[in-house]
Write an enzyme that holds these catalytic residues in place. Sequence first.
Site, PDB file in Angstrom:
ATOM      1  N   MET A  96      -2.831  65.369  78.406  1.00  0.00           N
ATOM      2  CA  MET A  96      -4.089  66.017  78.044  1.00  0.00           C
ATOM      3  C   MET A  96      -4.877  66.439  79.273  1.00  0.00           C
ATOM      4  O   MET A  96      -5.173  67.610  79.478  1.00  0.00           O
ATOM      5  CB  MET A  96      -4.977  65.061  77.227  1.00  0.00           C
ATOM      6  N   GLY A 119     -11.363  66.655  82.766  1.00  0.00           N
ATOM      7  CA  GLY A 119     -11.854  65.328  82.408  1.00  0.00           C
ATOM      8  C   GLY A 119     -11.893  65.146  80.907  1.00  0.00           C
ATOM      9  O   GLY A 119     -10.906  65.372  80.213  1.00  0.00           O
ATOM     10  N   ILE A 161      -1.475  61.092  84.113  1.00  0.00           N
ATOM     11  CA  ILE A 161      -0.639  60.979  82.924  1.00  0.00           C
ATOM     12  C   ILE A 161       0.148  59.662  82.949  1.00  0.00           C
ATOM     13  O   ILE A 161       1.058  59.475  83.753  1.00  0.00           O
ATOM     14  CB  ILE A 161       0.330  62.172  82.804  1.00  0.00           C
ATOM     15  N   GLU A 175      -6.867  55.033  69.426  1.00  0.00           N
ATOM     16  CA  GLU A 175      -6.666  54.899  70.873  1.00  0.00           C
ATOM     17  C   GLU A 175      -7.809  54.099  71.499  1.00  0.00           C
ATOM     18  O   GLU A 175      -7.582  53.255  72.373  1.00  0.00           O
ATOM     19  CB  GLU A 175      -6.568  56.273  71.523  1.00  0.00           C
ATOM     20  N   ARG A 229     -10.326  22.796  91.048  1.00  0.00           N
ATOM     21  CA  ARG A 229     -10.911  22.987  92.375  1.00  0.00           C
ATOM     22  C   ARG A 229     -12.043  21.987  92.619  1.00  0.00           C
ATOM     23  O   ARG A 229     -12.969  21.861  91.813  1.00  0.00           O
ATOM     24  CB  ARG A 229     -11.450  24.422  92.487  1.00  0.00           C
ATOM     25  N   GLY A 276     -14.823  31.824  94.012  1.00  0.00           N
ATOM     26  CA  GLY A 276     -15.170  31.842  95.427  1.00  0.00           C
ATOM     27  C   GLY A 276     -14.238  32.755  96.209  1.00  0.00           C
ATOM     28  O   GLY A 276     -13.742  33.760  95.690  1.00  0.00           O
ATOM     29  N   GLY A 277     -13.976  32.405  97.436  1.00  0.00           N
ATOM     30  CA  GLY A 277     -13.145  33.236  98.303  1.00  0.00           C
ATOM     31  C   GLY A 277     -11.746  33.449  97.768  1.00  0.00           C
ATOM     32  O   GLY A 277     -11.137  34.506  97.991  1.00  0.00           O
ATOM     33  N   ASN A 283     -17.259  55.720  78.782  1.00  0.00           N
ATOM     34  CA  ASN A 283     -18.228  54.989  77.968  1.00  0.00           C
ATOM     35  C   ASN A 283     -19.480  55.803  77.693  1.00  0.00           C
ATOM     36  O   ASN A 283     -20.160  55.595  76.681  1.00  0.00           O
ATOM     37  CB  ASN A 283     -18.573  53.658  78.640  1.00  0.00           C
TER      38      ASN A 283
END
Length: 390
Positions: free
Chosen positions: A137, A143, A169, A255, A281, A352-353, A379
């Site tokens: 499409m 767009g 695509i 969809e 953790r 965290g990291g 959206n």
Amino acid sequence: MQSAAIRPLPAMLPRTLFNEEHAAFRETVRKFYEKEVIPHTERFEQQQHVDRELWNKAGELGLLCPTLSEHYGGCGVDRLYSMILIEEQAYAGDSATGFSLHSDIVANYLLNFGNAEQKQKWLPKMARGETVSAIAMTEPGTGSDLQAIRTSAVLEGDEYIINGSKIFITNGYLCDMAIVVCKTGDSEKGSANLSLIMVEADRVGFSKGRPLNKIGMKGQDTCELFFDNVRVPKDNLLGQEGMGFMMLMKELAWERLIVAMICQAGAEAALAHTVKYTKERQAFGKPIAAFQNTRFKLAEMRSEIEFCRAYLDRCMQLELQQQLGVDAAAAAKYKISDMYSQVVDECLQLHGGYGYMLEYPIARAYIDHRANRIYAGTNEIMKELISRSI
């Protein structure tokens, strides 16, 4: 890297959509992803597409086009089986396989609008994984504006001559056949100019760009398609000339519900990974999950996820009854994809990291999730559709 698909937290409001047969199918799908997909994720990302043989394996297990009748190679089941496939893909942390577009979008265009010969030619091969399909499409300059499509198909004798290009695509690089949205008329009403034409990948003048270098979803086959005087027989026209826009609109609600399912299951998986991580953790001599901030964040996310799950499952009930409205599907797509973005961001923060390291599933979810707010209509377009019903 994870070695098994994560299981979501038990729902606070038990789901009522599924039975024992669904559970058995879910187990088959889960094992497929654990054996055939998860161990190869890094390689799929490096080559920017899955192995072609993966499609054949999925077809052998009945994981492609299951809602087709047995006459066309499917299992003759309802769309709850599609929902299971989509959920298990998300629980596996997979963003590479393009099965749902092939099975639940392209196959439906053929099933709903193809003639008997077209259906018999393509659908059984699609169900077996012998043919990989795509829907073409979007164009570089269009767009979400389908009526601005410029790829043309001019009828000359018994053939259409197609010129133009498509971008973003899904399944484009591996596709054996693409349903191409073409301009076939010059009416002032742009929607009356569009037609859907099936184009085989081996047609002279049909070429594919290399897989696109995306921020995330790197293992998913996404590319640009080019059409340079591609000749196809007029028998490749799907439905009637000028009816393309109507056909596209018929499947867009489903969809968009598919995108909502992807995001819902993705959020559930992100939360499950984060609960597991925060319990294991340690910080300041105790698990991260023991801190009030962590507990409250997890509670907030679980509540948001549960509310969205209830709405989505209700939408699915309506879909099964063929009563799902365009506005309800748009609301599900926009709200749940927004929720997923918020959840995955909070989950990464709680890691965290380590949340920034790609060997952790939450990092992959963070870079993969963002496209959900763009494709199947942004959206912002969803909000426009909802506003029209007010």
